[in-house]
Design a protein around this motif. Sequence first.
Motif, PDB file in Angstrom:
ATOM      1  N   ALA A  82     154.445 -27.856 -82.175  1.00 22.75           N
ATOM      2  CA  ALA A  82     153.058 -27.425 -82.418  1.00 22.75           C
ATOM      3  C   ALA A  82     152.127 -28.634 -82.543  1.00 22.75           C
ATOM      4  CB  ALA A  82     152.989 -26.556 -83.674  1.00 22.75           C
ATOM      5  N   ILE A  83     152.581 -29.670 -83.223  1.00 22.47           N
ATOM      6  CA  ILE A  83     151.771 -30.889 -83.356  1.00 22.47           C
ATOM      7  C   ILE A  83     151.525 -31.493 -81.980  1.00 22.47           C
ATOM      8  CG2 ILE A  83     151.790 -33.294 -84.170  1.00 22.47           C
ATOM      9  CD1 ILE A  83     153.273 -32.245 -86.677  1.00 22.47           C
ATOM     10  N   LEU A  84     152.585 -31.591 -81.191  1.00 24.10           N
ATOM     11  CA  LEU A  84     152.442 -32.188 -79.864  1.00 24.10           C
ATOM     12  C   LEU A  84     151.525 -31.362 -78.971  1.00 24.10           C
ATOM     13  CD1 LEU A  84     156.106 -33.382 -79.204  1.00 24.10           C
ATOM     14  CD2 LEU A  84     154.149 -34.750 -79.986  1.00 24.10           C
ATOM     15  N   ILE A  85     151.620 -30.049 -79.060  1.00 18.67           N
ATOM     16  CA  ILE A  85     150.740 -29.183 -78.263  1.00 18.67           C
ATOM     17  C   ILE A  85     149.281 -29.384 -78.674  1.00 18.67           C
ATOM     18  CG2 ILE A  85     150.072 -26.769 -77.874  1.00 18.67           C
ATOM     19  CD1 ILE A  85     153.126 -26.111 -77.942  1.00 18.67           C
ATOM     20  N   GLU A  86     149.037 -29.414 -79.968  1.00 17.51           N
ATOM     21  CA  GLU A  86     147.662 -29.620 -80.454  1.00 17.51           C
ATOM     22  C   GLU A  86     147.114 -30.969 -79.994  1.00 17.51           C
ATOM     23  OE1 GLU A  86     145.129 -29.959 -84.610  1.00 17.51           O
ATOM     24  OE2 GLU A  86     147.257 -29.506 -84.695  1.00 17.51           O
ATOM     25  N   GLN A  87     147.928 -32.005 -80.110  1.00 18.80           N
ATOM     26  CA  GLN A  87     147.487 -33.333 -79.690  1.00 18.80           C
ATOM     27  C   GLN A  87     147.257 -33.383 -78.179  1.00 18.80           C
ATOM     28  OE1 GLN A  87     146.644 -36.027 -81.837  1.00 18.80           O
ATOM     29  NE2 GLN A  87     146.671 -34.178 -83.090  1.00 18.80           N
ATOM     30  N   ARG A  88     148.097 -32.680 -77.428  1.00 13.56           N
ATOM     31  CA  ARG A  88     147.930 -32.637 -75.985  1.00 13.56           C
ATOM     32  C   ARG A  88     146.613 -31.976 -75.616  1.00 13.56           C
ATOM     33  NH1 ARG A  88     147.900 -30.124 -71.438  1.00 13.56           N
ATOM     34  NH2 ARG A  88     149.046 -30.881 -69.617  1.00 13.56           N
ATOM     35  N   GLU A  89     146.278 -30.891 -76.294  1.00  3.18           N
ATOM     36  CA  GLU A  89     145.021 -30.191 -76.023  1.00  3.18           C
ATOM     37  C   GLU A  89     143.827 -31.092 -76.311  1.00  3.18           C
ATOM     38  OE1 GLU A  89     145.439 -26.673 -78.424  1.00  3.18           O
ATOM     39  OE2 GLU A  89     146.729 -25.684 -76.942  1.00  3.18           O
ATOM     40  N   GLN A  90     143.896 -31.816 -77.425  1.00  2.70           N
ATOM     41  CA  GLN A  90     142.807 -32.731 -77.760  1.00  2.70           C
ATOM     42  C   GLN A  90     142.694 -33.857 -76.732  1.00  2.70           C
ATOM     43  OE1 GLN A  90     143.202 -34.030 -81.854  1.00  2.70           O
ATOM     44  NE2 GLN A  90     143.268 -31.923 -82.607  1.00  2.70           N
ATOM     45  N   LEU A  91     143.836 -34.373 -76.300  1.00  2.00           N
ATOM     46  CA  LEU A  91     143.840 -35.436 -75.295  1.00  2.00           C
ATOM     47  C   LEU A  91     143.271 -34.925 -73.970  1.00  2.00           C
ATOM     48  CD1 LEU A  91     144.584 -38.278 -74.335  1.00  2.00           C
ATOM     49  CD2 LEU A  91     146.911 -37.445 -73.935  1.00  2.00           C
ATOM     50  N   ALA A  92     143.659 -33.726 -73.564  1.00  2.16           N
ATOM     51  CA  ALA A  92     143.140 -33.147 -72.316  1.00  2.16           C
ATOM     52  C   ALA A  92     141.623 -33.001 -72.381  1.00  2.16           C
ATOM     53  CB  ALA A  92     143.805 -31.805 -72.042  1.00  2.16           C
ATOM     54  N   GLU A  93     141.111 -32.602 -73.536  1.00  2.00           N
ATOM     55  CA  GLU A  93     139.656 -32.471 -73.704  1.00  2.00           C
ATOM     56  C   GLU A  93     138.981 -33.841 -73.597  1.00  2.00           C
ATOM     57  OE1 GLU A  93     135.891 -31.139 -74.084  1.00  2.00           O
ATOM     58  OE2 GLU A  93     137.675 -29.909 -73.738  1.00  2.00           O
ATOM     59  N   ARG A  94     139.572 -34.859 -74.218  1.00  2.00           N
ATOM     60  CA  ARG A  94     139.005 -36.216 -74.118  1.00  2.00           C
ATOM     61  C   ARG A  94     139.031 -36.716 -72.677  1.00  2.00           C
ATOM     62  NH1 ARG A  94     141.867 -36.935 -78.740  1.00  2.00           N
ATOM     63  NH2 ARG A  94     143.440 -38.264 -77.787  1.00  2.00           N
ATOM     64  N   ILE A  95     140.105 -36.402 -71.954  1.00  2.00           N
ATOM     65  CA  ILE A  95     140.196 -36.811 -70.551  1.00  2.00           C
ATOM     66  C   ILE A  95     139.090 -36.144 -69.746  1.00  2.00           C
ATOM     67  CG2 ILE A  95     141.592 -36.586 -68.445  1.00  2.00           C
ATOM     68  CD1 ILE A  95     144.077 -37.056 -70.267  1.00  2.00           C
ATOM     69  N   THR A  96     138.850 -34.863 -69.992  1.00  2.00           N
ATOM     70  CA  THR A  96     137.781 -34.144 -69.301  1.00  2.00           C
ATOM     71  C   THR A  96     136.435 -34.794 -69.598  1.00  2.00           C
ATOM     72  OG1 THR A  96     139.011 -32.065 -69.354  1.00  2.00           O
ATOM     73  CG2 THR A  96     136.616 -31.901 -69.076  1.00  2.00           C
ATOM     74  N   GLN A  97     136.187 -35.106 -70.864  1.00  2.00           N
ATOM     75  CA  GLN A  97     134.932 -35.752 -71.239  1.00  2.00           C
ATOM     76  C   GLN A  97     134.803 -37.131 -70.599  1.00  2.00           C
ATOM     77  OE1 GLN A  97     135.134 -35.665 -75.532  1.00  2.00           O
ATOM     78  NE2 GLN A  97     134.526 -33.524 -75.643  1.00  2.00           N
ATOM     79  N   MET A  98     135.895 -37.863 -70.575  1.00  2.00           N
ATOM     80  CA  MET A  98     135.866 -39.194 -69.972  1.00  2.00           C
ATOM     81  C   MET A  98     135.632 -39.093 -68.462  1.00  2.00           C
ATOM     82  SD  MET A  98     138.869 -41.058 -72.137  1.00  2.00           S
ATOM     83  CE  MET A  98     138.538 -42.732 -71.631  1.00  2.00           C
ATOM     84  N   GLN A  99     136.215 -38.103 -67.811  1.00  2.00           N
ATOM     85  CA  GLN A  99     136.001 -37.905 -66.378  1.00  2.00           C
ATOM     86  C   GLN A  99     134.537 -37.595 -66.097  1.00  2.00           C
ATOM     87  OE1 GLN A  99     138.307 -38.434 -63.902  1.00  2.00           O
ATOM     88  NE2 GLN A  99     136.547 -38.204 -62.548  1.00  2.00           N
ATOM     89  N   GLN A 100     133.931 -36.776 -66.951  1.00  2.00           N
ATOM     90  CA  GLN A 100     132.514 -36.468 -66.790  1.00  2.00           C
ATOM     91  C   GLN A 100     131.655 -37.722 -66.973  1.00  2.00           C
ATOM     92  OE1 GLN A 100     132.040 -33.345 -69.687  1.00  2.00           O
ATOM     93  NE2 GLN A 100     132.811 -31.753 -68.297  1.00  2.00           N
ATOM     94  N   THR A 101     132.023 -38.536 -67.943  1.00  2.00           N
ATOM     95  CA  THR A 101     131.293 -39.782 -68.172  1.00  2.00           C
ATOM     96  C   THR A 101     131.452 -40.723 -66.984  1.00  2.00           C
ATOM     97  OG1 THR A 101     131.590 -39.570 -70.559  1.00  2.00           O
ATOM     98  CG2 THR A 101     131.043 -41.765 -69.728  1.00  2.00           C
ATOM     99  N   LEU A 102     132.666 -40.805 -66.446  1.00  2.00           N
ATOM    100  CA  LEU A 102     132.926 -41.644 -65.280  1.00  2.00           C
ATOM    101  C   LEU A 102     132.073 -41.196 -64.093  1.00  2.00           C
ATOM    102  CD1 LEU A 102     134.594 -43.917 -63.964  1.00  2.00           C
ATOM    103  CD2 LEU A 102     136.340 -42.188 -63.467  1.00  2.00           C
ATOM    104  N   GLU A 103     132.012 -39.900 -63.869  1.00  2.00           N
ATOM    105  CA  GLU A 103     131.192 -39.368 -62.774  1.00  2.00           C
ATOM    106  C   GLU A 103     129.713 -39.687 -62.985  1.00  2.00           C
ATOM    107  OE1 GLU A 103     132.291 -35.231 -62.601  1.00  2.00           O
ATOM    108  OE2 GLU A 103     134.328 -35.719 -61.940  1.00  2.00           O
TER     109      GLU A 103
END
Length: 130
Positions: A82-103
């Motif tokens: 459960a901890i790993l899943i939660e952290q993965r979700e947060q990381l995926a959201e940060r990656i999405t935000q970073m991709q938007q910033t990169l664009e």
Amino acid sequence: MTIVETAKKYDISADTLRYYERIGLIPPVPRTKSGIRDYDETSCGWVEFIKCMRGAGLQIEALIEYVALFQQGEATVGARKAILIEQREQLAERITQMQQTLERLDTKIAHYGSCVSFENALREGEQNRK
């Protein structure tokens, strides 16, 4: 492996390794009879895991909880997952935000590239008129 060797291998300071152990970010490292830390394959695996997770921005508190649960044994597998899943979700959201910033940065850079090209063209036109 000594703490100095381990620090060099993972490009982390010895102080950071001691800190990680002190706060429970890595399990206690085995010691020699004289009390010197002796990083074995398991300890190095933890250092590598934590360095990777921290490098990706996972929360220290979540990782400390994960390590504590791991040390409690197989009964905690569900909680660890459960901890790993939660952290993965947060990381995926940060990656999405970073991709938007990169664009957005790419768009800005392209815009300034156009401006520079336009300015250069204007300068060339002025020089050709002289």
